[in-house]
Design an enzyme around this catalytic site. Structure first.
Site, short mmCIF file in Angstrom:
data_model
loop_
_atom_site.label_atom_id
_atom_site.label_comp_id
_atom_site.label_asym_id
_atom_site.label_seq_id
_atom_site.Cartn_x
_atom_site.Cartn_y
_atom_site.Cartn_z
N TYR A 1 0.83 -1.21 0.00
CA TYR A 1 0.00 0.00 0.00
C TYR A 1 0.87 1.26 0.00
O TYR A 1 0.52 2.26 -0.63
CB TYR A 1 -0.93 0.00 1.22
CG TYR A 1 -1.78 -1.25 1.35
CD1 TYR A 1 -2.34 -1.86 0.24
CD2 TYR A 1 -2.02 -1.82 2.60
CE1 TYR A 1 -3.11 -3.01 0.36
CE2 TYR A 1 -2.80 -2.96 2.73
CZ TYR A 1 -3.34 -3.56 1.61
OH TYR A 1 -4.10 -4.68 1.73
N LEU B 1 -10.17 -1.71 2.45
CA LEU B 1 -9.56 -2.67 3.36
C LEU B 1 -10.53 -3.04 4.49
O LEU B 1 -11.56 -2.39 4.68
CB LEU B 1 -8.27 -2.08 3.93
CG LEU B 1 -7.26 -1.59 2.89
CD1 LEU B 1 -6.13 -0.85 3.57
CD2 LEU B 1 -6.73 -2.78 2.08
N LYS C 1 -17.30 2.23 3.97
CA LYS C 1 -17.97 2.29 5.27
C LYS C 1 -17.78 0.96 6.01
O LYS C 1 -17.49 -0.06 5.38
CB LYS C 1 -19.45 2.62 5.08
CG LYS C 1 -20.22 1.68 4.14
CD LYS C 1 -20.55 0.37 4.81
CE LYS C 1 -20.52 -0.78 3.87
NZ LYS C 1 -20.42 -2.08 4.58
N ARG D 1 -16.48 -10.25 7.76
CA ARG D 1 -17.73 -9.81 8.38
C ARG D 1 -18.09 -10.61 9.62
O ARG D 1 -18.97 -10.20 10.39
CB ARG D 1 -18.86 -9.86 7.36
CG ARG D 1 -18.70 -8.85 6.24
CD ARG D 1 -19.51 -9.19 5.01
NE ARG D 1 -19.22 -8.25 3.92
CZ ARG D 1 -18.16 -8.35 3.12
NH1 ARG D 1 -17.28 -9.34 3.29
NH2 ARG D 1 -17.96 -7.47 2.17
#
Length: 669
Positions: A57, A73, A96, A165
């Site tokens: 990055y 990311l 977000k 997640r």
């Protein structure tokens, strides 16, 4: 519309969506992509025709041809790379939710402001004409007075615990992934219902959730929000439950339904009471994500977008609301514990910035430079450790070295929060800690209680000494010798390096130091009363002492005794938030509202305009430019407030200006 040369950090699913949108857009060009692995970056670049690809990055940020960066990311990396992008001078579109929590968001946005780059949180639905349509319909009264808002966004991804997640370590979960949508929509539409130009802030948030045993994050959750005028909102989200993902509002004259609120490919249906429904559509010339890119390109020079797209303040408010919702359901991320807080948000060693403007003073015995600005800690606690670390890290970056606390602050929680930070940073030898004991009650203002408070403070602060220990109050029923003897014993034992008084009368201070001099002992090294440009009507708290009067200032000038001024900015009196006609804040009226103070405020404004600063910075300079050593205790609630306070260090006031500001001279000389 300018063509923006984009770089993308990350090669996941959402990065692919934006890369496709860039290639569709007339306002964007995909210049570069970066991944932790060069092979993945190369494959992504080949698929989406990126001009360059990088295996790190940092390498992408070093590319001078990149105008803007899309951060795709995992959540816990957003703050760090926002800061690094800003420092590299790159405009930023960040996926977000912006960060893990509001503390990280506060620090990252301060970097955006400081480096003057564009920033927007990537809620793509907020950029679409459909959202503007719904906002306008509600604000124009299409369903009367809004009573209830419902918003749902959930999906069943199955038990894929390798997915970000479903990872606590990566700050995942339903609230962060899709609950942030419902929360942002509820706030926006409540704002429309209240006649605002943007979102409203909830006055209450409650929530429940199912926390997964393996994932350790919320897998489905609900939230209840209450706004002004009785408006309520129900929001639901999840990653392990499929729902009807719609937004529905009920008002006094009907209801409104948004069939596709998040992807904006449905209809807006208004059902007036007693009338046929009216179907609205909001076509857009570009796809959902390409339209978002057009909005960014249109507002690069302004550095942020207007509502209903996500303004900087909207992003901060949404992060605060997410924090409250998570606290309600008992969800804490690893990033918010010792594991994550062991590093600064930018993941680099903590040190002052090379361009800081801090100045320093000295106190006998301390042996360290003491920053002229002293960080107050009345809002620090272990429950808000991420916020405490963010504020103190930023203070150190501004050159700050001195932190003021007390045995009683936050019910005894301030000292442990500071102690945790010192342990995490390993910087005890670099910081100056002031703490206070002998609490404001005569029965606990004795040598015995001093000993007890000091030892407990040392335990809380995780240290074996305090740089400066102060008596919080005096007990005139006891002779000064009792306190001087006691505190010299702690000096000899090495538990304190220096000592002072807070809220002692000048007569008692003089008496104590005379006793010390006559008996070969150390006297009080410093004093900490109130000192500010404004003069109070009565003490803020019972038993407090001010040194703002001319005779008190003359006493300190004669003796050159260092003074640590609390409420140095008169509790925000000079911010411009207060006027003689606004009496809503009773404490401000009680303490600071008088005609001479409003005249001082007007003079501070005049001088501030001449010097190109703010009235608050003039008030700060008034304290720091006294003809005796002074230190200003500040109580900022955000890093931006700390930064603007530090700008007051650049303001130099002459003796004539000091006298004119304080109404002691009618001319400016």
């Amino acid at each position: 519309m300018r063509t923006v040369r984009w770089g993308i950090l990350g090669t996941g699913m959402i990065a692919r969506k934006l890369a496709q949108a860039i290639n569709e857009s007339s306002s964007a060009l995909l210049h570069a992509v970066a991944s932790r692995g060069a092979t993945r970056a190369e494959a992504f670049a080949r698929e989406f025709a990126a001009e360059r690809h990088y295996g790190s990055y940092d390498a992408l940020l070093a590319d001078p041809l990149v105008d803007a960066v899309y951060i795709s990311l995992p959540n816990q990396l957003h703050a760090r790379w926002t800061i690094l992008c800003a420092e590299a001078g790159k405009h930023i579109l960040c996926e977000k939710p912006f960060t893990t929590n509001a503390a990280e968001a506060m620090v990252a946005l301060e970097a955006v402001r400081r480096h003057d780059v564009f920033f927007m949180e990537a809620f793509m639905y907020r950029c679409h004409p459909q959202t503007r349509l719904v906002f306008d319909l509600i604000r124009d009264g299409a369903i009367g007075d809004v009573r209830m808002i419902q918003a749902a966004f959930a999906y069943n991804m199955g038990p894929h615990y390798d997915n970000i997640r479903l990872s606590n370590a990566l700050s995942g979960g339903g609230i962060m992934d899709v609950g942030c949508y419902g929360l942002s929509m509820a706030r926006l539409l409540a704002g429309a219902a209240l006649g605002l130009d943007g979102p409203a802030e909830p006055v209450e948030i409650r929530g429940t959730a199912h926390i997964g045993e393996i994932s350790r994050v919320d897998e489905w959750a609900t939230g209840i929000l209450r706004f002004d005028r009785g408006i309520q909102a129900q929001i639901a989200c999840g990653t392990q439950i499929a729902m009807d993902n719609r937004v529905h509002l009920w008002g006094t004259k009907g209801n409104l339904e948004v069939t596709s609120p998040w992807f904006c490919n449905g209809k807006v249906i208004v059902r007036p009471a007693g009338s046929d429904e009216v179907v609205h559509e909001a076509p857009c010339d570009a796809s959902l994500y390409a339209n978002q890119l057009h909005v960014v390109a249109d507002h690069l020079e302004a550095r942020e977008v207007p509502a209903p797209a996500m303004t900087w303040q909207d992003t901060m408010s949404n992060m605060h609301a997410l924090d409250t919702w998570r606290a309600q359901v008992g969800l804490q991320f690893d990033q918010e514990t010792t594991i994550g807080l062991s590093q600064t948000i930018a993941h680099r060693p903590l040190s002052p910035r090379h361009d800081h403007n801090m100045t320093y003073g000295e106190i006998e015995g301390v042996g360290k430079p003491i920053s002229r600005l002293v960080m107050g800690s009345m809002i620090f606690s272990p429950e808000r450790q991420p916020f405490t670390c963010a504020m103190l890290d930023h203070f150190v970056e501004l050159g700050g070295t001195c932190i003021d606390t007390a045995y009683i602050y936050m019910g005894g929680k301030s000292e442990p929060a500071i102690g945790n930070w010192i342990a995490l940073r390993g910087n005890r030898d670099e910081v100056v800690i002031i703490t206070k004991g002998a609490v404001p009650s005569p029965e606990r203002c004795t040598p015995e209680w001093i000993d007890r408070h000091l030892r407990e403070s040392l335990d809380r602060l995780k240290t074996d000494y305090v740089d400066i220990w102060m008596m919080h109050r005096d007990n005139p029923a006891l002779p000064v010798s009792a306190f001087v003897d006691c505190l010299n014993e702690h000096l000899r034992a090495g538990r304190i390096r220096a000592y002072g008084a807070s809220n002692w009368s000048l007569d008692r201070l003089a008496e104590a130091n005379a006793y010390a001099a006559g008996h070969g002992l150390r006297g009080f090294d410093c004093n900490s009363p109130n000192l500010s440009l404004a003069r109070w009507n009565e003490p803020i708290w019972e038993g407090c002492v001010s040194a703002s009067a001319p005779e008190a200032r003359a006493w300190h000038e004669e003796r050159q005794m260092p003074l640590f001024a609390w409420s140095s900015q008169a509790q925000g009196f000079f911010t411009g938030r207060y006027s003689p006609d606004d009496t809503s804040n009773r404490d401000m009226v009680r303490c600071w509202y008088n005609q001479p103070n409003f005249e001082r405020l007007e003079r501070a404004r005049q001088l501030a305009e001449e010097k190109g600063v703010t009235a608050t910075q003039i008030a700060m300079a008034y304290v720091l430019c006294q003809p005796f050593p002074t230190f200003a205790l500040i109580g900022p609630r955000t890093v931006e407030e700390t930064y603007t306070s530090a700008l007051g260090l650049n303001v130099k006031l002459t003796p004539d200006e000091l006298a004119w500001l304080n109404l002691e001279d009618t001319s400016r000389g």
